[in-house]
Design a protein around this motif. Structure first.
Motif, PDB file in Angstrom:
ATOM      1  N   ALA A   1       0.820  -1.211   0.000  1.00  0.00           N
ATOM      2  CA  ALA A   1       0.000   0.000   0.000  1.00  0.00           C
ATOM      3  C   ALA A   1       0.853   1.260   0.000  1.00  0.00           C
ATOM      4  CB  ALA A   1      -0.929   0.005   1.211  1.00  0.00           C
ATOM      5  N   LEU A   2       2.041   1.188   0.608  1.00  0.00           N
ATOM      6  CA  LEU A   2       2.935   2.346   0.680  1.00  0.00           C
ATOM      7  C   LEU A   2       4.115   2.111  -0.249  1.00  0.00           C
ATOM      8  CD1 LEU A   2       2.887   2.876   4.533  1.00  0.00           C
ATOM      9  CD2 LEU A   2       1.590   4.132   2.816  1.00  0.00           C
ATOM     10  N   THR A   3       3.907   2.344  -1.528  1.00  0.00           N
ATOM     11  CA  THR A   3       4.961   2.138  -2.514  1.00  0.00           C
ATOM     12  C   THR A   3       6.141   3.049  -2.196  1.00  0.00           C
ATOM     13  OG1 THR A   3       3.296   1.628  -4.162  1.00  0.00           O
ATOM     14  CG2 THR A   3       5.495   2.151  -4.972  1.00  0.00           C
ATOM     15  N   GLY A   4       7.335   2.466  -2.135  1.00  0.00           N
ATOM     16  CA  GLY A   4       8.543   3.236  -1.863  1.00  0.00           C
ATOM     17  C   GLY A   4       8.854   3.405  -0.390  1.00  0.00           C
ATOM     18  N   TYR A   5       7.977   2.945   0.483  1.00  0.00           N
ATOM     19  CA  TYR A   5       8.182   3.115   1.923  1.00  0.00           C
ATOM     20  C   TYR A   5       9.448   2.404   2.390  1.00  0.00           C
ATOM     21  CZ  TYR A   5       7.456   2.847   6.950  1.00  0.00           C
ATOM     22  OH  TYR A   5       7.624   2.932   8.294  1.00  0.00           O
ATOM     23  N   ASP A   6       9.633   1.148   1.938  1.00  0.00           N
ATOM     24  CA  ASP A   6      10.825   0.391   2.346  1.00  0.00           C
ATOM     25  C   ASP A   6      12.098   1.086   1.883  1.00  0.00           C
ATOM     26  OD1 ASP A   6       9.332  -1.532   3.622  1.00  0.00           O
ATOM     27  OD2 ASP A   6       9.255  -2.864   1.880  1.00  0.00           O
ATOM     28  N   ALA A   7      12.096   1.626   0.674  1.00  0.00           N
ATOM     29  CA  ALA A   7      13.269   2.338   0.157  1.00  0.00           C
ATOM     30  C   ALA A   7      13.535   3.597   0.982  1.00  0.00           C
ATOM     31  CB  ALA A   7      13.067   2.699  -1.303  1.00  0.00           C
ATOM     32  N   ALA A   8      12.474   4.309   1.373  1.00  0.00           N
ATOM     33  CA  ALA A   8      12.642   5.523   2.176  1.00  0.00           C
ATOM     34  C   ALA A   8      13.200   5.192   3.559  1.00  0.00           C
ATOM     35  CB  ALA A   8      11.308   6.251   2.304  1.00  0.00           C
ATOM     36  N   VAL A   9      12.739   4.111   4.144  1.00  0.00           N
ATOM     37  CA  VAL A   9      13.241   3.701   5.457  1.00  0.00           C
ATOM     38  C   VAL A   9      14.709   3.306   5.350  1.00  0.00           C
ATOM     39  CG1 VAL A   9      13.066   1.926   7.256  1.00  0.00           C
ATOM     40  CG2 VAL A   9      11.008   3.050   6.399  1.00  0.00           C
ATOM     41  N   SER A  10      15.069   2.561   4.293  1.00  0.00           N
ATOM     42  CA  SER A  10      16.462   2.159   4.087  1.00  0.00           C
ATOM     43  C   SER A  10      17.362   3.374   3.890  1.00  0.00           C
ATOM     44  CB  SER A  10      16.584   1.235   2.878  1.00  0.00           C
ATOM     45  OG  SER A  10      15.896   0.039   3.114  1.00  0.00           O
ATOM     46  N   GLU A  11      16.888   4.352   3.123  1.00  0.00           N
ATOM     47  CA  GLU A  11      17.678   5.558   2.871  1.00  0.00           C
ATOM     48  C   GLU A  11      17.880   6.346   4.162  1.00  0.00           C
ATOM     49  OE1 GLU A  11      19.853   8.539   1.062  1.00  0.00           O
ATOM     50  OE2 GLU A  11      19.422   6.513   0.417  1.00  0.00           O
ATOM     51  N   THR A  12      16.863   6.440   4.986  1.00  0.00           N
ATOM     52  CA  THR A  12      16.977   7.154   6.254  1.00  0.00           C
ATOM     53  C   THR A  12      17.944   6.443   7.193  1.00  0.00           C
ATOM     54  OG1 THR A  12      14.713   7.960   6.021  1.00  0.00           O
ATOM     55  CG2 THR A  12      15.665   8.044   8.218  1.00  0.00           C
ATOM     56  N   ALA A  13      17.937   5.129   7.156  1.00  0.00           N
ATOM     57  CA  ALA A  13      18.809   4.352   8.048  1.00  0.00           C
ATOM     58  C   ALA A  13      20.264   4.341   7.583  1.00  0.00           C
ATOM     59  CB  ALA A  13      18.296   2.922   8.151  1.00  0.00           C
TER      60      ALA A  13
END
Length: 141
Positions: A36-48
């Protein structure tokens, strides 16, 4: 123990006369998780993802680095082997990373102030924090 469905329990599954059965690969795709949240995993990885702050050299270290670069300028025709530690700013967020590159010196230019290696690498002099080379050991001793 007699059940309500004993009469149909062992019958074959009905097949449509109009439509072919769906391939197993396509059937499996029906049960993949919904994102449902496209790109959410990528955003979390980038923040981490961690970056390092640029370290400013103290005056003594800067002077030592300048002396080492001056020796390389004099010996650049020899294309000496060298190893450079330099700062690469991150393109996506604040900070960056320190990278070490090794190779043969091709040339050092004043404008732009860069070191070029024979493999095509171009390193801005203001990003360099350390230089090592066998020819520096000879001249600095």
């Amino acid at each position: 123990m007699s059940g309500v469905y004993d009469d149909i329990l062992h019958l074959a599954r009905p097949q449509s006369k109009k439509h072919r059965p769906m391939p197993m690969e396509d059937r499996a795709a029906q049960f993949l998780p919904f994102a449902a949240l496209t790109g959410y995993d990528a955003a979390v990885s980038e923040t981490a993802r961690l970056t390092e702050a640029r370290v400013e050299l103290d005056p003594q270290e800067a002077e030592r680095l300048g002396a080492r670069l001056a020796v390389l300028v004099k010996r650049q025709q020899e294309q000496p082997e060298l190893s450079l530690l330099y700062y690469v700013p991150d393109a996506r967020k604040a900070g960056g990373a320190y990278v070490t590159v090794s190779g043969r010196l091709r040339k050092i230019t004043d404008f732009p102030r860069c070191i070029y290696l024979t493999d095509g690498s171009r390193i801005p002099i203001e990003d360099i924090v350390a230089v090592e080379s066998p020819c520096l050991r000879e001249n600095m001793d």
